[in-house]
Design a protein around this motif. Sequence first.
Motif, PDB file in Angstrom:
ATOM      1  N   ILE A 373       7.000  -9.042  -4.175  1.00  0.00           N
ATOM      2  CA  ILE A 373       6.878  -8.196  -2.986  1.00  0.00           C
ATOM      3  C   ILE A 373       7.570  -8.856  -1.806  1.00  0.00           C
ATOM      4  O   ILE A 373       7.300 -10.012  -1.471  1.00  0.00           O
ATOM      5  CB  ILE A 373       5.402  -7.935  -2.637  1.00  0.00           C
ATOM      6  CG1 ILE A 373       4.679  -7.287  -3.820  1.00  0.00           C
ATOM      7  CG2 ILE A 373       5.298  -7.048  -1.396  1.00  0.00           C
ATOM      8  CD1 ILE A 373       3.177  -7.205  -3.633  1.00  0.00           C
ATOM      9  N   ILE A 374       8.439  -8.097  -1.169  1.00  0.00           N
ATOM     10  CA  ILE A 374       9.081  -8.557   0.067  1.00  0.00           C
ATOM     11  C   ILE A 374       8.273  -8.071   1.258  1.00  0.00           C
ATOM     12  O   ILE A 374       7.943  -8.831   2.170  1.00  0.00           O
ATOM     13  CB  ILE A 374      10.530  -8.047   0.155  1.00  0.00           C
ATOM     14  CG1 ILE A 374      11.350  -8.600  -1.024  1.00  0.00           C
ATOM     15  CG2 ILE A 374      11.162  -8.446   1.485  1.00  0.00           C
ATOM     16  CD1 ILE A 374      12.721  -7.985  -1.155  1.00  0.00           C
ATOM     17  N   SER A 375       7.905  -6.787   1.236  1.00  0.00           N
ATOM     18  CA  SER A 375       7.118  -6.226   2.335  1.00  0.00           C
ATOM     19  C   SER A 375       6.318  -5.029   1.835  1.00  0.00           C
ATOM     20  O   SER A 375       6.632  -4.432   0.803  1.00  0.00           O
ATOM     21  CB  SER A 375       8.019  -5.798   3.495  1.00  0.00           C
ATOM     22  OG  SER A 375       8.824  -4.683   3.112  1.00  0.00           O
ATOM     23  N   ILE A 376       5.268  -4.704   2.591  1.00  0.00           N
ATOM     24  CA  ILE A 376       4.465  -3.503   2.346  1.00  0.00           C
ATOM     25  C   ILE A 376       4.422  -2.730   3.653  1.00  0.00           C
ATOM     26  O   ILE A 376       4.018  -3.262   4.687  1.00  0.00           O
ATOM     27  CB  ILE A 376       3.036  -3.850   1.889  1.00  0.00           C
ATOM     28  CG1 ILE A 376       3.066  -4.727   0.628  1.00  0.00           C
ATOM     29  CG2 ILE A 376       2.239  -2.572   1.628  1.00  0.00           C
ATOM     30  CD1 ILE A 376       1.692  -5.205   0.181  1.00  0.00           C
ATOM     31  N   ASN A 377       4.880  -1.507   3.620  1.00  0.00           N
ATOM     32  CA  ASN A 377       4.998  -0.692   4.842  1.00  0.00           C
ATOM     33  C   ASN A 377       5.758  -1.436   5.939  1.00  0.00           C
ATOM     34  O   ASN A 377       5.416  -1.364   7.126  1.00  0.00           O
ATOM     35  CB  ASN A 377       3.619  -0.259   5.353  1.00  0.00           C
ATOM     36  CG  ASN A 377       3.053   0.919   4.575  1.00  0.00           C
ATOM     37  OD1 ASN A 377       3.742   1.528   3.746  1.00  0.00           O
ATOM     38  ND2 ASN A 377       1.803   1.241   4.820  1.00  0.00           N
ATOM     39  N   GLY A 378       6.772  -2.173   5.511  1.00  0.00           N
ATOM     40  CA  GLY A 378       7.623  -2.878   6.467  1.00  0.00           C
ATOM     41  C   GLY A 378       7.066  -4.192   6.968  1.00  0.00           C
ATOM     42  O   GLY A 378       7.714  -4.873   7.784  1.00  0.00           O
ATOM     43  N   LYS A 379       5.894  -4.604   6.488  1.00  0.00           N
ATOM     44  CA  LYS A 379       5.281  -5.864   6.919  1.00  0.00           C
ATOM     45  C   LYS A 379       5.437  -6.901   5.812  1.00  0.00           C
ATOM     46  O   LYS A 379       5.093  -6.637   4.657  1.00  0.00           O
ATOM     47  CB  LYS A 379       3.811  -5.646   7.254  1.00  0.00           C
ATOM     48  CG  LYS A 379       3.615  -4.671   8.405  1.00  0.00           C
ATOM     49  CD  LYS A 379       2.150  -4.385   8.664  1.00  0.00           C
ATOM     50  CE  LYS A 379       2.010  -3.393   9.820  1.00  0.00           C
ATOM     51  NZ  LYS A 379       0.598  -3.074  10.100  1.00  0.00           N
ATOM     52  N   PHE A 380       5.930  -8.065   6.197  1.00  0.00           N
ATOM     53  CA  PHE A 380       6.302  -9.062   5.208  1.00  0.00           C
ATOM     54  C   PHE A 380       5.097  -9.862   4.705  1.00  0.00           C
ATOM     55  O   PHE A 380       4.181 -10.171   5.454  1.00  0.00           O
ATOM     56  CB  PHE A 380       7.353 -10.008   5.792  1.00  0.00           C
ATOM     57  CG  PHE A 380       8.667  -9.336   6.093  1.00  0.00           C
ATOM     58  CD1 PHE A 380       9.587  -9.094   5.079  1.00  0.00           C
ATOM     59  CD2 PHE A 380       8.958  -8.911   7.373  1.00  0.00           C
ATOM     60  CE1 PHE A 380      10.780  -8.452   5.337  1.00  0.00           C
ATOM     61  CE2 PHE A 380      10.158  -8.269   7.655  1.00  0.00           C
ATOM     62  CZ  PHE A 380      11.072  -8.033   6.630  1.00  0.00           C
ATOM     63  N   ILE A 381       5.138 -10.195   3.427  1.00  0.00           N
ATOM     64  CA  ILE A 381       4.137 -11.068   2.813  1.00  0.00           C
ATOM     65  C   ILE A 381       4.445 -12.505   3.221  1.00  0.00           C
ATOM     66  O   ILE A 381       5.604 -12.913   3.267  1.00  0.00           O
ATOM     67  CB  ILE A 381       4.190 -10.957   1.271  1.00  0.00           C
ATOM     68  CG1 ILE A 381       3.718  -9.580   0.814  1.00  0.00           C
ATOM     69  CG2 ILE A 381       3.360 -12.041   0.632  1.00  0.00           C
ATOM     70  CD1 ILE A 381       2.236  -9.431   0.659  1.00  0.00           C
ATOM     71  N   THR A 439      -0.289  -8.339   9.565  1.00  0.00           N
ATOM     72  CA  THR A 439      -1.324  -7.417   9.078  1.00  0.00           C
ATOM     73  C   THR A 439      -0.868  -6.627   7.850  1.00  0.00           C
ATOM     74  O   THR A 439      -1.110  -5.419   7.747  1.00  0.00           O
ATOM     75  CB  THR A 439      -1.744  -6.448  10.198  1.00  0.00           C
ATOM     76  OG1 THR A 439      -0.581  -5.725  10.646  1.00  0.00           O
ATOM     77  CG2 THR A 439      -2.367  -7.180  11.364  1.00  0.00           C
ATOM     78  N   VAL A 440      -0.238  -7.299   6.927  1.00  0.00           N
ATOM     79  CA  VAL A 440       0.317  -6.619   5.756  1.00  0.00           C
ATOM     80  C   VAL A 440      -0.760  -5.894   4.954  1.00  0.00           C
ATOM     81  O   VAL A 440      -0.526  -4.804   4.411  1.00  0.00           O
ATOM     82  CB  VAL A 440       1.095  -7.625   4.873  1.00  0.00           C
ATOM     83  CG1 VAL A 440       0.195  -8.724   4.361  1.00  0.00           C
ATOM     84  CG2 VAL A 440       1.793  -6.906   3.728  1.00  0.00           C
ATOM     85  N   PHE A 441      -1.973  -6.477   4.901  1.00  0.00           N
ATOM     86  CA  PHE A 441      -3.017  -5.848   4.085  1.00  0.00           C
ATOM     87  C   PHE A 441      -3.826  -4.797   4.840  1.00  0.00           C
ATOM     88  O   PHE A 441      -4.833  -4.294   4.335  1.00  0.00           O
ATOM     89  CB  PHE A 441      -3.925  -6.922   3.481  1.00  0.00           C
ATOM     90  CG  PHE A 441      -3.220  -7.740   2.442  1.00  0.00           C
ATOM     91  CD1 PHE A 441      -2.786  -7.161   1.270  1.00  0.00           C
ATOM     92  CD2 PHE A 441      -2.947  -9.079   2.661  1.00  0.00           C
ATOM     93  CE1 PHE A 441      -2.102  -7.896   0.311  1.00  0.00           C
ATOM     94  CE2 PHE A 441      -2.265  -9.826   1.719  1.00  0.00           C
ATOM     95  CZ  PHE A 441      -1.844  -9.237   0.535  1.00  0.00           C
ATOM     96  N   SER A 442      -3.341  -4.448   6.022  1.00  0.00           N
ATOM     97  CA  SER A 442      -3.960  -3.321   6.725  1.00  0.00           C
ATOM     98  C   SER A 442      -3.655  -2.003   6.011  1.00  0.00           C
ATOM     99  O   SER A 442      -4.283  -0.982   6.306  1.00  0.00           O
ATOM    100  CB  SER A 442      -3.474  -3.261   8.174  1.00  0.00           C
ATOM    101  OG  SER A 442      -2.083  -3.003   8.231  1.00  0.00           O
ATOM    102  N   LYS A 463       1.062   7.568   2.246  1.00  0.00           N
ATOM    103  CA  LYS A 463       2.103   6.900   1.476  1.00  0.00           C
ATOM    104  C   LYS A 463       2.106   5.405   1.805  1.00  0.00           C
ATOM    105  O   LYS A 463       1.884   5.014   2.944  1.00  0.00           O
ATOM    106  CB  LYS A 463       3.488   7.475   1.793  1.00  0.00           C
ATOM    107  CG  LYS A 463       3.640   8.971   1.535  1.00  0.00           C
ATOM    108  CD  LYS A 463       3.596   9.291   0.049  1.00  0.00           C
ATOM    109  CE  LYS A 463       3.783  10.800  -0.173  1.00  0.00           C
ATOM    110  NZ  LYS A 463       3.703  11.156  -1.608  1.00  0.00           N
ATOM    111  N   ILE A 464       2.377   4.591   0.798  1.00  0.00           N
ATOM    112  CA  ILE A 464       2.502   3.148   0.998  1.00  0.00           C
ATOM    113  C   ILE A 464       3.815   2.710   0.376  1.00  0.00           C
ATOM    114  O   ILE A 464       4.075   2.973  -0.807  1.00  0.00           O
ATOM    115  CB  ILE A 464       1.322   2.384   0.378  1.00  0.00           C
ATOM    116  CG1 ILE A 464       0.014   2.821   1.051  1.00  0.00           C
ATOM    117  CG2 ILE A 464       1.497   0.878   0.524  1.00  0.00           C
ATOM    118  CD1 ILE A 464      -1.224   2.269   0.399  1.00  0.00           C
ATOM    119  N   SER A 465       4.635   2.043   1.165  1.00  0.00           N
ATOM    120  CA  SER A 465       5.971   1.649   0.724  1.00  0.00           C
ATOM    121  C   SER A 465       6.003   0.162   0.351  1.00  0.00           C
ATOM    122  O   SER A 465       5.708  -0.700   1.188  1.00  0.00           O
ATOM    123  CB  SER A 465       6.989   1.921   1.833  1.00  0.00           C
ATOM    124  OG  SER A 465       8.261   1.451   1.455  1.00  0.00           O
TER     125      SER A 465
END
Length: 492
Positions: A373-381, A439-442, A463-465
């Motif tokens: 994973i690079i990002s979730i909804n544009g937020k980086f891990i 706040t990636v896990f928000s 939706k979750i990207s």
Amino acid sequence: MNKSSKYISILSIFVIIAFVGVNNLLAQGGYASKGSYYCKVGLEYERFTNVTLGTHCPVLLTVEPNSPAAIAGLKVGDFIEKINGQSTSKLSDDQINAQLLARDSNGGDVQLEVSNFGYSHKSVSLTPFCLGCGRLDESMLVDAFSFYSLEDASARVISYPFTTAGDSEYNYNDVKNYTFSATSLQASNTNESAIVKYISEQLDAKGLKSNSSKADIVIDYYYTVAKNSHYSEEIKGKKAKPQGCYRYDYNAKTIKRLPLLNAGEDMRLAPYILTFGISIFDANNKDVVIWSSESVEFLTEEFPVGEYARMAIPTMLLQFPAVRYNGNLKLRVVNKCYNYTGVIYDANDMAQIAQIAKGSPAEKAGLKSGDRIISINGKFIDKANELTAAYRNFVKETIVYRDETTMFTDKKGVKHCRYWAAKDYEKIASFIAKKKYKTVFSYLFAFRPYIIKDSTNGIGNDKISFEINRNGELMNITITPILLKNNYVSLD
């Protein structure tokens, strides 16, 4: 039925994952260790003894929604008579726990035989959900990052002034039908007809049938509202106004503050005393009470008896027939609502997808174990310790946006928990969007307006990207999550 002194809990056997910086926040999740992996069944039980039948089998106190136990069809009140063909009365607590969490060498299910009012010796197949050590599912992450949305990730305990007793020698296996006493059925006002309705709903839900001609048990109830002889206008004028007492409203599925005194408060502040009780008799011997529960409350102002009964009766009857609390019942109210994708993370490297749950939205969307994973909804891990530090800063710096009137102590003993102030939702969403808080896990709570306030790049609340790296190839995969509502109430 008398309870044994030992209380066994499968759901509440908590595991602390070796996750630097976040381990204290991940000390919950309902998993129990089985060597190199963790398993979850999603139930709690307690042993109860029936003297007449000579049994000492577990009765279910809790069945967590969407858990393996719920999927198997188990219900609160089920007596587990056998596990994999063995009588539970002859098994130790450790043996029962081990068998509930185990699968055979071929990956087969756990075979149970359960009984309740509506059925006897019913066969149930239970499939424990297991994870390898060092893997984190989204349920665990909800607990870890609960302060993003305490409205959806909290557990509270409410005390009730109930005095309850049950006959340990009565054979409840023979109970199938019920009726009400003649005086109870002669409803003279709206309150009384409503009380009959509320009690009937709870007994029907347990599998009992209303049948006056073949009744095994007879239900009676009573209530009074009287003036409190200790009440003092003078004392009331000198002391702060009581804040009220919390009770769970089963219709609204929320906790409400009622005009009742909390335990230990000065009874001179309450002008009224409300008494409400339920008694259950043996239909063949109507002088024998086999179960009873009574509540005595101090009212700080007038309150409808029917409304009180509506909220009290379901809690009272949680203890029929198996009584856990003879006095001061404790009700656990759990809120756990979140966006479920089915992604399971590597605790040592959160950017690594360790596993994808079968049949999950993530699997259907095309995510695979091994994807990075690079990002979730544009937020980086980021690294675990940095995620933890940023989360703690977020909690500390947004405390001013929480509603003081909602303050509570949660089940884990964390004091001063508060929900977000509705007037500040936009400000909170702005804080959630800031990169420094990581706040990636928000995304777990992105159905809430204080998490996501608008749609960005076509990704909205539904939706979750996921931006991933799969063997050197960059990919964007959009998942439509399932909004899991794992909310429930249970005896604590």
